[in-house]
Design a protein around this motif. Structure first.
Motif, PDB file in Angstrom:
ATOM      1  N   GLU A  94       8.350  -7.047  17.651  1.00  8.26           N
ATOM      2  CA  GLU A  94       9.313  -6.785  18.784  1.00  8.26           C
ATOM      3  C   GLU A  94       9.925  -5.595  18.766  1.00  8.26           C
ATOM      4  O   GLU A  94      10.423  -4.955  19.492  1.00  8.26           O
ATOM      5  N   ASP A  95      10.317  -5.185  17.447  1.00  9.36           N
ATOM      6  CA  ASP A  95      11.153  -3.913  16.998  1.00  9.36           C
ATOM      7  C   ASP A  95      10.016  -2.653  17.684  1.00  9.36           C
ATOM      8  O   ASP A  95      10.641  -1.536  17.849  1.00  9.36           O
ATOM      9  N   ARG A  96       8.731  -2.844  17.800  1.00  2.00           N
ATOM     10  CA  ARG A  96       7.890  -1.808  18.225  1.00  2.00           C
ATOM     11  C   ARG A  96       7.626  -1.876  19.829  1.00  2.00           C
ATOM     12  O   ARG A  96       6.755  -1.014  20.156  1.00  2.00           O
ATOM     13  N   HIS A  97       8.289  -2.980  20.430  1.00  2.00           N
ATOM     14  CA  HIS A  97       7.817  -3.130  21.872  1.00  2.00           C
ATOM     15  C   HIS A  97       8.572  -2.239  22.653  1.00  2.00           C
ATOM     16  O   HIS A  97       9.880  -2.576  22.559  1.00  2.00           O
ATOM     17  N   ILE A  98       8.162  -1.325  23.364  1.00  2.00           N
ATOM     18  CA  ILE A  98       8.723  -0.602  24.202  1.00  2.00           C
ATOM     19  C   ILE A  98       9.703  -1.011  25.275  1.00  2.00           C
ATOM     20  O   ILE A  98       9.101  -1.914  25.858  1.00  2.00           O
ATOM     21  N   ASP A  99      10.940  -0.827  25.127  1.00  2.00           N
ATOM     22  CA  ASP A  99      11.597  -1.297  26.588  1.00  2.00           C
ATOM     23  C   ASP A  99      11.921  -0.032  27.391  1.00  2.00           C
ATOM     24  O   ASP A  99      12.780   0.858  27.218  1.00  2.00           O
ATOM     25  N   TRP A 100      11.175   0.167  28.288  1.00  2.00           N
ATOM     26  CA  TRP A 100      11.274   1.486  29.177  1.00  2.00           C
ATOM     27  C   TRP A 100      12.643   1.475  29.916  1.00  2.00           C
ATOM     28  O   TRP A 100      12.953   2.438  30.501  1.00  2.00           O
ATOM     29  N   THR A 101      13.286   0.201  30.242  1.00  2.00           N
ATOM     30  CA  THR A 101      14.412   0.209  30.765  1.00  2.00           C
ATOM     31  C   THR A 101      15.741   0.615  29.793  1.00  2.00           C
ATOM     32  O   THR A 101      16.768   1.047  30.368  1.00  2.00           O
ATOM     33  N   LYS A 102      15.452   0.815  28.757  1.00  2.00           N
ATOM     34  CA  LYS A 102      16.587   1.119  27.831  1.00  2.00           C
ATOM     35  C   LYS A 102      16.040   2.202  26.913  1.00  2.00           C
ATOM     36  O   LYS A 102      17.215   3.192  26.497  1.00  2.00           O
ATOM     37  N   TRP A 103      15.046   2.337  26.576  1.00  2.00           N
ATOM     38  CA  TRP A 103      14.633   3.598  25.542  1.00  2.00           C
ATOM     39  C   TRP A 103      14.567   4.680  26.159  1.00  2.00           C
ATOM     40  O   TRP A 103      13.919   5.007  26.829  1.00  2.00           O
ATOM     41  N   SER A 104      15.336   5.924  25.474  1.00  2.00           N
ATOM     42  CA  SER A 104      15.083   7.273  25.742  1.00  2.00           C
ATOM     43  C   SER A 104      14.126   7.820  25.389  1.00  2.00           C
ATOM     44  O   SER A 104      13.291   7.226  24.271  1.00  2.00           O
ATOM     45  N   ALA A 105      13.441   9.100  25.422  1.00  2.00           N
ATOM     46  CA  ALA A 105      12.604   9.777  24.628  1.00  2.00           C
ATOM     47  C   ALA A 105      12.747   9.933  23.512  1.00  2.00           C
ATOM     48  O   ALA A 105      11.930   9.826  22.333  1.00  2.00           O
ATOM     49  N   ASP A 106      13.825   9.994  23.192  1.00  2.15           N
ATOM     50  CA  ASP A 106      14.442  10.356  21.545  1.00  2.15           C
ATOM     51  C   ASP A 106      14.218   9.035  20.794  1.00  2.15           C
ATOM     52  O   ASP A 106      13.825   8.916  19.791  1.00  2.15           O
ATOM     53  N   GLU A 107      14.668   8.151  21.415  1.00  5.47           N
ATOM     54  CA  GLU A 107      14.505   6.688  20.691  1.00  5.47           C
ATOM     55  C   GLU A 107      12.917   6.177  20.708  1.00  5.47           C
ATOM     56  O   GLU A 107      12.587   5.814  19.349  1.00  5.47           O
ATOM     57  N   ILE A 108      12.155   6.584  21.522  1.00  8.81           N
ATOM     58  CA  ILE A 108      10.651   6.345  21.355  1.00  8.81           C
ATOM     59  C   ILE A 108       9.910   7.182  20.204  1.00  8.81           C
ATOM     60  O   ILE A 108       9.454   6.838  19.329  1.00  8.81           O
ATOM     61  N   GLN A 109      10.434   8.411  20.007  1.00 10.55           N
ATOM     62  CA  GLN A 109       9.933   9.299  19.208  1.00 10.55           C
ATOM     63  C   GLN A 109      10.462   8.773  17.756  1.00 10.55           C
ATOM     64  O   GLN A 109       9.920   8.677  16.669  1.00 10.55           O
ATOM     65  N   LEU A 110      11.842   8.276  17.653  1.00 10.17           N
ATOM     66  CA  LEU A 110      12.317   7.770  16.479  1.00 10.17           C
ATOM     67  C   LEU A 110      11.685   6.475  15.910  1.00 10.17           C
ATOM     68  O   LEU A 110      11.275   6.655  14.711  1.00 10.17           O
ATOM     69  N   ARG A 111      11.412   5.715  16.795  1.00 10.36           N
ATOM     70  CA  ARG A 111      10.848   4.302  16.270  1.00 10.36           C
ATOM     71  C   ARG A 111       9.274   4.597  16.127  1.00 10.36           C
ATOM     72  O   ARG A 111       8.998   3.797  15.255  1.00 10.36           O
ATOM     73  N   ASP A 112       8.713   5.553  16.806  1.00 10.05           N
ATOM     74  CA  ASP A 112       7.456   5.904  16.251  1.00 10.05           C
ATOM     75  C   ASP A 112       7.544   6.381  14.844  1.00 10.05           C
ATOM     76  O   ASP A 112       6.573   6.058  14.173  1.00 10.05           O
ATOM     77  N   ARG A 113       8.277   7.392  14.529  1.00 13.12           N
ATOM     78  CA  ARG A 113       8.411   8.126  13.375  1.00 13.12           C
ATOM     79  C   ARG A 113       8.791   6.965  12.057  1.00 13.12           C
ATOM     80  O   ARG A 113       8.217   6.976  11.080  1.00 13.12           O
ATOM     81  N   VAL A 114       9.451   5.788  12.551  1.00 11.14           N
ATOM     82  CA  VAL A 114       9.920   5.116  11.600  1.00 11.14           C
ATOM     83  C   VAL A 114       8.857   3.766  11.418  1.00 11.14           C
ATOM     84  O   VAL A 114       8.642   3.252  10.468  1.00 11.14           O
ATOM     85  N   LEU A 115       8.597   3.372  12.758  1.00 11.64           N
ATOM     86  CA  LEU A 115       7.712   2.119  12.672  1.00 11.64           C
ATOM     87  C   LEU A 115       6.260   2.194  13.099  1.00 11.64           C
ATOM     88  O   LEU A 115       5.592   1.650  12.560  1.00 11.64           O
ATOM     89  N   GLY A 116       6.075   3.158  13.888  1.00 13.71           N
ATOM     90  CA  GLY A 116       4.833   3.425  14.206  1.00 13.71           C
ATOM     91  C   GLY A 116       4.212   2.300  15.213  1.00 13.71           C
ATOM     92  O   GLY A 116       4.980   1.472  15.359  1.00 13.71           O
ATOM     93  N   ARG A 117       3.159   2.690  15.897  1.00 15.99           N
ATOM     94  CA  ARG A 117       2.493   1.523  16.622  1.00 15.99           C
ATOM     95  C   ARG A 117       3.281   0.776  17.623  1.00 15.99           C
ATOM     96  O   ARG A 117       3.266  -0.336  17.709  1.00 15.99           O
ATOM     97  N   LEU A 118       3.809   1.672  18.352  1.00 18.14           N
ATOM     98  CA  LEU A 118       4.719   1.081  19.533  1.00 18.14           C
ATOM     99  C   LEU A 118       3.765   0.489  20.740  1.00 18.14           C
ATOM    100  O   LEU A 118       2.684   1.179  20.767  1.00 18.14           O
TER     101      LEU A 118
END
Length: 369
Positions: free
Chosen positions: A249-273
């Motif tokens: 669930e930490d990789r599950h994109i929440d389009w209503t809350k995640w900014s572009a920066d948050e998506i790039q951060l989570r991809d760098r840290v967790l991958g496989r969003l």
């Protein structure tokens, strides 16, 4: 041969110099040669194991023996045809150390007497029954400045929480709880700087040598011998964060809350969003529910083009590459009004990394731009 990179060595030297103020009151405590049971798994724990082995060779009067405990080999992949070993297994074999592979401590006991139990990124709780078998109990090498980032994922959460610094703590092992022992030794605040756009891999290899150095310093000075001076001060520390286990669930994109920066951060840290909306929103028909998971592959890039973007975050559309003419890239709008582009995607049930052409083709059929 145990070695550190030239980039890490000066940081370790500075930190261990600062640690003298923590350990001077208890330096020089004597103990007999230790029979150590070392429990580990990944590259972070390998740094400590290699350091202990080198320390034993330099000072055999401090360490008599080292035995290693790790998890069993597991079959992974399609058809479970591939056998995956815990990384520390091959290192223990290389060093000629006795190895025990267990998936639980239930009904298992060390076959030989032990004086001290050490853990680093192990994942299993060492029960009090085993701790009581060791003359000096146990120590854990934890990659954070406790009590901050207490939990199983401190390296990932140091990055996800956008911490500017982190470090390593040597703590005693609590008989019933993770990360609730006495703090024996740690990097002084503010700790080790976290570089911009650092990855978990990079941070692990920065903290691993520091943890190894602190662990050997703890054994050399006998800081694990009672009475132990607990560095956990009585006054509360501001801004503490928890580091729970990473879940899908930490990789599950929440389009209503995640900014572009948050998506790039989570991809760098967790991958496989991933999400469950892109497949449906691309208009792919033929499935009874029309819902499938789309797993995105990074890195994600920001579109620098000036375009009219949809107001609903997460709506897929087509955009052209920089300097291109054809609209041949999948783009999604984020809550902060930016346009973000994945490198590739996998559709649930489909071939890995082959999802983008399918999504783009269906958007083209709809005339979406």
């Amino acid at each position: 041969m145990y070695s550190w990179t030239s980039r890490v060595r000066p940081v370790v030297r500075h930190i261990t110099g600062c640690l003298r103020c923590y350990s001077s009151a208890t330096s020089g405590r004597q103990h007999g040669p230790l029979r150590i049971l070392f429990c580990g798994a990944d590259e972070f724990s390998i740094y400590s194991l290699r350091a202990l082995d080198a320390f034993q060779k330099r000072q055999p009067g401090k360490i008599d023996s080292i035995s290693v405990v790790c998890r069993p080999d597991k079959r992974v992949g399609r058809g479970l045809k591939k056998v995956q070993e815990v990384p520390i297994k091959s290192v223990a074999t290389e060093l000629g150390l006795r190895l025990h592979q267990i998936d639980t401590f239930t009904l298992w006991s060390p076959p030989d007497p032990i004086d001290l139990i050490l853990t680093a990124s192990f994942g299993l709780k060492v029960p009090s029954r085993i701790l009581n078998m060791a003359q000096y109990g146990g120590l854990n090498v934890h990659p954070s400045i406790l009590p901050d980032l207490r939990g199983p994922s401190p390296i990932q959460y140091a990055l996800l929480k956008r911490k500017s610094h982190t470090g390593v703590t040597i703590q005693t092992m609590h008989p019933t709880k993770f990360d609730h022992g006495k703090l024996v030794l740690q990097t002084p605040r503010p700790g080790v700087p976290i570089t911009e756009r650092a990855t978990p891999h990079e941070l692990l290899h920065s903290l691993g040598p520091i943890g190894a150095e602190l662990l050997c310093d703890t054994i050399d000075k006998g800081l694990f011998i009672e009475p132990i001076r607990d560095l956990n001060m009585d006054e509360p520390v501001e801004g503490l964060s928890h580091a729970p286990k990473i879940t899908p669930e930490d990789r599950h994109i929440d389009w209503t809350k995640w900014s572009a920066d948050e998506i790039q951060l989570r991809d760098r840290v967790l991958g496989r969003l991933w999400d469950m909306t892109t497949y449906k929103n691309c208009g792919i028909m033929g499935d009874s529910l029309n819902f499938k998971r789309t797993t995105f592959h990074g890195p994600w890039s920001l579109s620098g083009r000036s375009e009219n973007v949809p107001t609903l975050p997460g709506t897929p559309r087509l955009t052209s590459a920089e300097g291109g003419v054809a609209a041949n890239q999948l783009a999604l709008n984020t809550i902060d009004g930016k346009t973000i582009i994945p490198s590739n995607a996998t559709i649930e049930g489909g071939r890995k990394g082959a999802g983008l052409p399918t999504l783009i083709a269906h958007l083209q059929k709809q005339g979406v731009e």
